[in-house]
Write an enzyme that holds these catalytic residues in place. Sequence first.
Site, mmCIF file in Angstrom:
data_model
loop_
_atom_site.group_PDB
_atom_site.id
_atom_site.type_symbol
_atom_site.label_atom_id
_atom_site.label_comp_id
_atom_site.label_asym_id
_atom_site.label_seq_id
_atom_site.Cartn_x
_atom_site.Cartn_y
_atom_site.Cartn_z
ATOM 1 N N ALA A 218 47.518 70.020 111.699
ATOM 2 C CA ALA A 218 48.981 69.959 111.789
ATOM 3 C C ALA A 218 49.669 70.729 110.665
ATOM 4 O O ALA A 218 50.879 70.909 110.701
ATOM 5 C CB ALA A 218 49.448 68.501 111.776
ATOM 6 N N HIS B 77 43.512 61.647 126.066
ATOM 7 C CA HIS B 77 42.407 62.591 126.191
ATOM 8 C C HIS B 77 41.273 62.282 125.218
ATOM 9 O O HIS B 77 40.113 62.561 125.520
ATOM 10 C CB HIS B 77 42.912 64.035 126.065
ATOM 11 C CG HIS B 77 43.655 64.456 127.283
ATOM 12 N ND1 HIS B 77 45.011 64.671 127.280
ATOM 13 C CD2 HIS B 77 43.221 64.635 128.552
ATOM 14 C CE1 HIS B 77 45.376 64.992 128.505
ATOM 15 N NE2 HIS B 77 44.321 64.970 129.297
ATOM 16 N N CYS C 265 48.234 68.110 121.517
ATOM 17 C CA CYS C 265 47.010 68.092 122.311
ATOM 18 C C CYS C 265 47.059 69.291 123.270
ATOM 19 O O CYS C 265 48.137 69.861 123.501
ATOM 20 C CB CYS C 265 46.954 66.782 123.098
ATOM 21 S SG CYS C 265 45.520 66.560 124.174
ATOM 22 N N ASP D 78 45.494 66.287 98.318
ATOM 23 C CA ASP D 78 45.063 66.706 99.647
ATOM 24 C C ASP D 78 43.938 65.795 100.120
ATOM 25 O O ASP D 78 43.226 65.197 99.316
ATOM 26 C CB ASP D 78 44.579 68.161 99.585
ATOM 27 C CG ASP D 78 44.519 68.823 100.947
ATOM 28 O OD1 ASP D 78 45.338 68.468 101.827
ATOM 29 O OD2 ASP D 78 43.671 69.708 101.137
ATOM 30 N N GLU D 79 43.775 65.689 101.427
ATOM 31 C CA GLU D 79 42.695 64.887 102.040
ATOM 32 C C GLU D 79 42.712 63.447 101.505
ATOM 33 O O GLU D 79 41.682 62.885 101.121
ATOM 34 C CB GLU D 79 41.333 65.549 101.821
ATOM 35 C CG GLU D 79 41.243 66.978 102.327
ATOM 36 C CD GLU D 79 41.366 67.138 103.839
ATOM 37 O OE1 GLU D 79 41.300 66.120 104.571
ATOM 38 O OE2 GLU D 79 41.530 68.287 104.293
ATOM 39 N N ALA D 80 43.892 62.851 101.493
ATOM 40 C CA ALA D 80 44.089 61.521 100.900
ATOM 41 C C ALA D 80 43.333 60.415 101.630
ATOM 42 O O ALA D 80 43.140 59.334 101.063
ATOM 43 C CB ALA D 80 45.580 61.189 100.850
ATOM 44 N N SER E 112 47.862 70.728 104.557
ATOM 45 C CA SER E 112 47.542 71.484 103.343
ATOM 46 C C SER E 112 48.569 72.585 103.101
ATOM 47 O O SER E 112 48.950 72.855 101.962
ATOM 48 C CB SER E 112 46.130 72.070 103.426
ATOM 49 O OG SER E 112 45.179 71.029 103.496
#
Length: 193
Positions: free
Chosen positions: A13, A185, A145, A87-89, A16
């Site tokens: 999304a 999905h 999606c 980032d990547e919490a 970063s």
Amino acid sequence: MASLYFTYSAMNAGKSTALLQVAHNYEEREQHVLLLTPAIDDRAGQGKIASRLGIDRQALAFSNTTDLAALIEARHQQRKIDCVLIDEAQFLSEAQVWQLTDVVDRADIPVMCYGIRSDAFGKSFPGSGVLLAVADKIAEMKTICHCGRKAIMNLRIDEKGEAITAGSQIAIGGDDDYVSCCRKHWKERLGRL
């Protein structure tokens, strides 16, 4: 007054990218940021935050046992920090999220965390769960999606593009390993619909 922020989304999304833009905005105003990233995610190299758009920055890598409050407050003593960007919490431990609340509440430094809220099997990551519970401000970034609906799930796939239905919660990967999709999905691909 500082706040703890959590911006979440499904994969792909632009989290970063958004984090790197925020860093640029602070630095453009001659303010200092501290960029942090989990050492476990070394796809772009150790201690690097990279966007799929091709921009990247060096960051300080931390492990799941790092005392983030002590680390940030020590860095703040050396040089004023105006904002902490993580980032990547989702890979934060529960204790580390609480340490970040100490940074906000004691040192009055805003902390902005970016990550996904759930794994490929629909389970909350511990760090994301606590962030959703205690962050002052929560925002969702949206992606779509293949059907055009909002993607909220992360589907892990194998080399043939088939859904992986079980495994470890943490499996570092990118576009070849995960697909963002809507819940319908995701359930369909996992045989749960």
